[in-house]
Design an enzyme around this catalytic site. Sequence first.
Site, mmCIF file in Angstrom:
data_model
loop_
_atom_site.group_PDB
_atom_site.id
_atom_site.type_symbol
_atom_site.label_atom_id
_atom_site.label_comp_id
_atom_site.label_asym_id
_atom_site.label_seq_id
_atom_site.Cartn_x
_atom_site.Cartn_y
_atom_site.Cartn_z
ATOM 1 N N HIS A 395 0.722 -1.363 0.352
ATOM 2 C CA HIS A 395 0.397 -0.229 0.086
ATOM 3 C C HIS A 395 0.707 1.252 0.315
ATOM 4 O O HIS A 395 0.346 2.073 -0.372
ATOM 5 C CB HIS A 395 -0.876 -0.274 1.230
ATOM 6 C CG HIS A 395 -2.088 0.839 1.374
ATOM 7 N ND1 HIS A 395 -2.649 1.139 -0.264
ATOM 8 C CD2 HIS A 395 -3.419 0.301 1.864
ATOM 9 C CE1 HIS A 395 -3.523 2.161 0.327
ATOM 10 N NE2 HIS A 395 -4.619 1.371 0.951
ATOM 11 N N ASP A 399 -1.858 1.960 -4.575
ATOM 12 C CA ASP A 399 -3.512 2.872 -3.817
ATOM 13 C C ASP A 399 -3.920 1.592 -4.192
ATOM 14 O O ASP A 399 -4.230 0.808 -5.185
ATOM 15 C CB ASP A 399 -3.616 4.014 -4.762
ATOM 16 C CG ASP A 399 -2.698 5.554 -3.823
ATOM 17 O OD1 ASP A 399 -1.712 5.105 -3.353
ATOM 18 O OD2 ASP A 399 -2.626 6.606 -4.927
#
Length: 422
Positions: A395, A399
């Site tokens: 992450h 995204d």
Amino acid sequence: MSEYRYKMPDVGEGIVEAEIVEWHVKVGDTVSEDQHVLDVMTDKATVEIPCAVNGTVTKLVGEPGDVIAVGTQIMFIAVDGDVPAEDASADAPAAGGEAEAKPDTASAAPVAPVAPVKAPEVAVRAEGERPLASPAVRKRAMDAGLDLYTVPGTGPAGRVTHEDLDDFIASGGRLASRAGGHSSALRTPRTAVTEEKIIGLRRRIADNMSHAQRTIPDIAYVEEIDVTALEELRKHLNATKQDDQAKLTFIPFLVMALTRALPETPQANAHFDGEAMLLTKHDAVHCGIAAATPNGLMVPVIKHAEAMDIWQIAAELGRLGKAAKDGKATKDELSGSTITITSLGAIGGLVTTPILNAPEVSIIGVNKMQTLPRFDDNGQVVARKVLNLSSCFDHRIVDGYDAAMLIQRVKAYLENPATLFM
């Protein structure tokens, strides 16, 4: 007579240490040049180490599980004549010297012996046939309340051994008891406890998984894929393929879908160095395929999958899978992946949360394919073949929106398989 001090060799670019997996010689053995004497494990693969001279082994340094620095003297060999110039023993500390390499104390802990487990090779004997066993085995069986008629023997002429009793007791006595002339299952408590030293590939897996879980904040994204049309195409292609073409499974189609979808999300086909804060994006798709092998989890890599057709991907998948399971995959074949696929679908499971294969930032998990009722465009219930893709992403780099869009593009290709070939 001279002494040759053999050092842990440089087994690959950037490798500074290696873990001893297995010695193939012992003190007193006669060895010859190029003889396979040692297996070591790096963070890439298992490497076979050859001997450098002819002579007799006088000392070995390190046991399986010990991590040894490159250049450390690990084998001492008595040789006739002068020591070869390439020995250069003064460059590295001798075993027992002040700078001696210290093995990992955790890996040096004592290990309890593990009793061998044998599958019964001889059927339970016929009525009236007296089981062969030593007095000690007979006493153990009597003390445990076991009838030796029900215990398969794997010794000579079907003799029941202590190991046979151990296996029979550990199994809960799956075979019928003869007590009272009626069949009844034995319910003997299982009390065996074994300790197993974690070394070699399993240790590398443990280290890599722990590092990834500690350092990477990941995001999981799961989507259902309708593969009804793809399955029809796959079966047709397999039924009409040429004899020299590999059989198609679901994985080659997924690999091809990824090669089509990744250019739209290039940060998902990348390596990330968190310490240097450096992201390396790859145009090439080097697709790692996680494979369960007798030696543990390995990830052989299909290099330049973007340049292959479906048949070439399937052939390479089969070749690499066999090499990994046979323990013959090379270091190059087990490294360099830019994205990984892992599949437990053949076993079952609806959802998985795979751990990233760092420094990669994406991993795609394939779950169980099954036929389920779904509504069609007219609101009618129809049978469809579906499976879930469980994907995880770093992450810090990918995204949530980009992760979802990548999987949606893959979904579109798999649900409309003709577009894979356009």
